[in-house]
Scaffold this active site. Sequence first.
Site, mmCIF file in Angstrom:
data_model
loop_
_atom_site.group_PDB
_atom_site.id
_atom_site.type_symbol
_atom_site.label_atom_id
_atom_site.label_comp_id
_atom_site.label_asym_id
_atom_site.label_seq_id
_atom_site.Cartn_x
_atom_site.Cartn_y
_atom_site.Cartn_z
ATOM 1 N N SER A 118 1.605 3.760 3.249
ATOM 2 C CA SER A 118 1.687 2.554 2.426
ATOM 3 C C SER A 118 0.662 1.545 2.911
ATOM 4 O O SER A 118 -0.043 1.774 3.893
ATOM 5 C CB SER A 118 3.094 1.964 2.509
ATOM 6 N N LYS A 119 0.616 0.435 2.207
ATOM 7 C CA LYS A 119 -0.425 -0.573 2.461
ATOM 8 C C LYS A 119 -0.503 -0.998 3.924
ATOM 9 O O LYS A 119 -1.568 -1.366 4.409
ATOM 10 C CB LYS A 119 -0.176 -1.809 1.592
#
Length: 480
Positions: free
Chosen positions: A253-254
């Site tokens: 994820s980010k």
Amino acid sequence: MANIVTRFAPSPTGFMHIGNLRTALYSYLLAKSQGGKFILRIEDTDQVRLVEGATDVIISTLKQTGIDYDEGPGVGGEHGPYVQSERLPIYKEYAEKLVKSGHAYYCFCTQERLDSLKDENGIGGYDGHCRNLSQEEIDRNLAEGKPFVIRQRMPDEGSTSYVDEVYGEVTIENSELRDQIMIKADGFPTYNFCHVVDDHLMGVTHVVRGNEYLTSTPKYCLLYDAFGWERPHYVHLPLLMGKDAEGNVSKLSKRHGAVSFQDLVNDGYLPEAIVNYIALLGWAPKDTQEFFTMDELKANFGLDGLSKSPAVFDYEKLRWFNSEYIKKLPDADYNEKALPILRELCPDFINIEKLASLLHTRISAFCEIREQVQFVVNRLEMTSDLYTNKKNKTTPELCKTILEETLPLLEGVENWDNDTLFALLKQYAADTERKAGAVMWAIRVAIARQSVTPGGATELMEVFGKDESIDRIRQAIAEL
Ligand code: GLU
């Protein structure tokens, strides 16, 4: 296998996550490794999650990565339309078939009633209330215009199994399966239903997708069975993971870094490098080859190389791949990317073509250019100990002398290019019986104001041009 057909069926809900791109790639490679067909289908029936422009992002990502689809939006094909919201009558027709055969039924339960089945945590599912309504009752409700959904009737007993190509046999007790909605009250189908209809009608033989669908697939198998259709092969892929600074691994994820294809491209990663790297995230070739063109991937890919253990996305490794791909870029292609960045960063007097060529083998992503050229853009703060170098036996004092003696020689140079400057300084070193390395060190540090630079003293002088180089040397002398 003859006539293998695979598809990529993304929902246009935003950017292209690198995990989705890997799914697309594997699906494509599976088809192409066997001379089959690859379809793009846009799954946009969840209208709430739609993001404008997301379909364009999907299409342009596939284009940039060389994942060409044989059928799909913009390309056409015998099974269109390829956007699910344009296929609503088809789903209705097939849902009705299952109602007729008893594998599905109308459900008129209100939202209130469904809510009342849930506990305080919102858990609790449908209780099968409308499973056995009489035909009269159904007709009356329909005549009254009561809203309804169509539900899949799950078998009461037994279990449903299938063999996944990656994970092996998956079995679910039918009693655990809820009568899921196939057609919603607004007439839109659910993913759970329409992707099965589409995969069948589009002749998909191998469903390649993320493993979040591994355990719901028995429900889809039951739909195939209810229609009397042949089930496809299933290839569920393990999650892509990311590792944080503490070494903890979780779904990519980010917080691990850029996770969309576009962000990686914007950071200066080449699509070919991204494709090559993600191809190896969950698939292992038979030998130790690491570099693959798309054609080589097509020739080598196979289901037996897929792993069910989650792959960890390693930005360092991607960077390494990228640096190798950048090195191999022909000058024209490299310049097309590097020059605009340099043009934006550097003052006008900088020879950016020369600077670009010095950087060509020294960056692993185009985003590093900004950092690398800080010494060109600004005159950095420095201290005189940079002039001390063991190998060349330089000291600040010696460097000062060298700078003072070479300054007038440099001022007299007319052809300010690397070769002329290099010959001049070599001659000066010979005349003064100094080490050429010492002379170059003094000038390079004076000009760059840092000790590690792309290129040597005379190359950098060519990059800076005569006026800036002379001015930097004067400043260095004054400071010493
Ligand atoms: N639209 C689904 C998704 O994006 C597709 C899953 C599938 O490939 O069947 O997750």
